[in-house]
Design a protein around this motif. Structure first.
Motif, PDB file in Angstrom:
ATOM      1  N   THR A   1      37.176   1.070  96.697  1.00  0.00           N
ATOM      2  CA  THR A   1      38.023   0.826  96.085  1.00  0.00           C
ATOM      3  C   THR A   1      38.558   0.036  97.594  1.00  0.00           C
ATOM      4  O   THR A   1      38.077  -0.172  98.053  1.00  0.00           O
ATOM      5  CB  THR A   1      38.992   1.563  96.487  1.00  0.00           C
ATOM      6  OG1 THR A   1      39.251   2.510  97.714  1.00  0.00           O
ATOM      7  CG2 THR A   1      38.141   3.061  95.072  1.00  0.00           C
ATOM      8  N   PRO A   2      39.719  -1.317  96.703  1.00  0.00           N
ATOM      9  CA  PRO A   2      39.845  -1.908  97.670  1.00  0.00           C
ATOM     10  C   PRO A   2      40.819  -1.530  98.821  1.00  0.00           C
ATOM     11  O   PRO A   2      40.719  -2.126 100.158  1.00  0.00           O
ATOM     12  CB  PRO A   2      41.312  -2.345  96.942  1.00  0.00           C
ATOM     13  CG  PRO A   2      40.930  -2.562  95.611  1.00  0.00           C
ATOM     14  CD  PRO A   2      40.160  -1.340  95.133  1.00  0.00           C
ATOM     15  N   ARG A   3      41.090  -0.305  98.183  1.00  0.00           N
ATOM     16  CA  ARG A   3      41.702   0.339  99.683  1.00  0.00           C
ATOM     17  C   ARG A   3      41.114   1.453 101.048  1.00  0.00           C
ATOM     18  O   ARG A   3      40.673   1.304 102.321  1.00  0.00           O
ATOM     19  CB  ARG A   3      42.804   1.300  98.774  1.00  0.00           C
ATOM     20  CG  ARG A   3      43.638   2.433 100.244  1.00  0.00           C
ATOM     21  CD  ARG A   3      44.294   3.386  99.470  1.00  0.00           C
ATOM     22  NE  ARG A   3      45.194   4.071 100.968  1.00  0.00           N
ATOM     23  CZ  ARG A   3      46.491   4.986 100.624  1.00  0.00           C
ATOM     24  NH1 ARG A   3      46.353   5.323  99.324  1.00  0.00           N
ATOM     25  NH2 ARG A   3      46.872   4.823 101.821  1.00  0.00           N
ATOM     26  N   SER A   4      40.109   1.950  99.890  1.00  0.00           N
ATOM     27  CA  SER A   4      38.222   2.435 101.258  1.00  0.00           C
ATOM     28  C   SER A   4      37.527   1.408 101.730  1.00  0.00           C
ATOM     29  O   SER A   4      36.485   1.971 102.441  1.00  0.00           O
ATOM     30  CB  SER A   4      37.780   3.507 100.324  1.00  0.00           C
ATOM     31  OG  SER A   4      37.489   3.802  99.633  1.00  0.00           O
ATOM     32  N   GLY A   5      37.638   0.513 101.093  1.00  0.00           N
ATOM     33  CA  GLY A   5      36.655  -0.269 101.537  1.00  0.00           C
ATOM     34  C   GLY A   5      34.801   0.608 101.183  1.00  0.00           C
ATOM     35  O   GLY A   5      35.178   1.067 100.480  1.00  0.00           O
TER      36      GLY A   5
END
Length: 111
Positions: free
Chosen positions: A96-100
């Motif tokens: 995800t963009p947040r978790s990479g």
């Protein structure tokens, strides 16, 4: 599980970055991955997730590349759909963009 690389040995470290995980069968998730260290061969064993202390023991059982064609290995920078089997499949997550991207690390089987 991972042994140190020794010149002349056949132990080869491998790493796959996970983009998307699809769980059709809870014991054998399928994931879209990119090989970042390898090549990764069928039978490779993954024992850790980079940045995590939680243990995994996963075997790479299938590689589908080049429009769904089954292949025996995946070279670095290439992507494929892979199937994994073993302990720790529930720890695999989609990027995800947040978790990479999550990266799994292990070794290839002996030739």
């Amino acid at each position: 599980m991972t042994e140190p690389l020794i010149p002349g040995s056949h132990v080869a470290e491998v790493e796959l970055q996970i983009d998307q995980v699809t769980v059709v069968n809870p014991g054998e998730p399928t994931a879209t991955v990119r090989c970042i260290l390898g090549p990764a061969r069928r039978g490779a064993r993954f024992d850790r997730i980079r940045g995590s202390a939680r243990a995994i023991n996963l075997e790479l059982t299938q590689i589908l590349a080049h429009f769904g064609r089954s292949v025996d290995e995946l070279d670095p920078v290439h992507t494929a759909l892979v199937t994994l089997r073993g302990t720790g499949v529930q720890l695999l997550t989609s990027a995800t963009p947040r978790s990479g991207w999550q990266t799994i690390q292990g070794i290839n089987p002996p030739p």
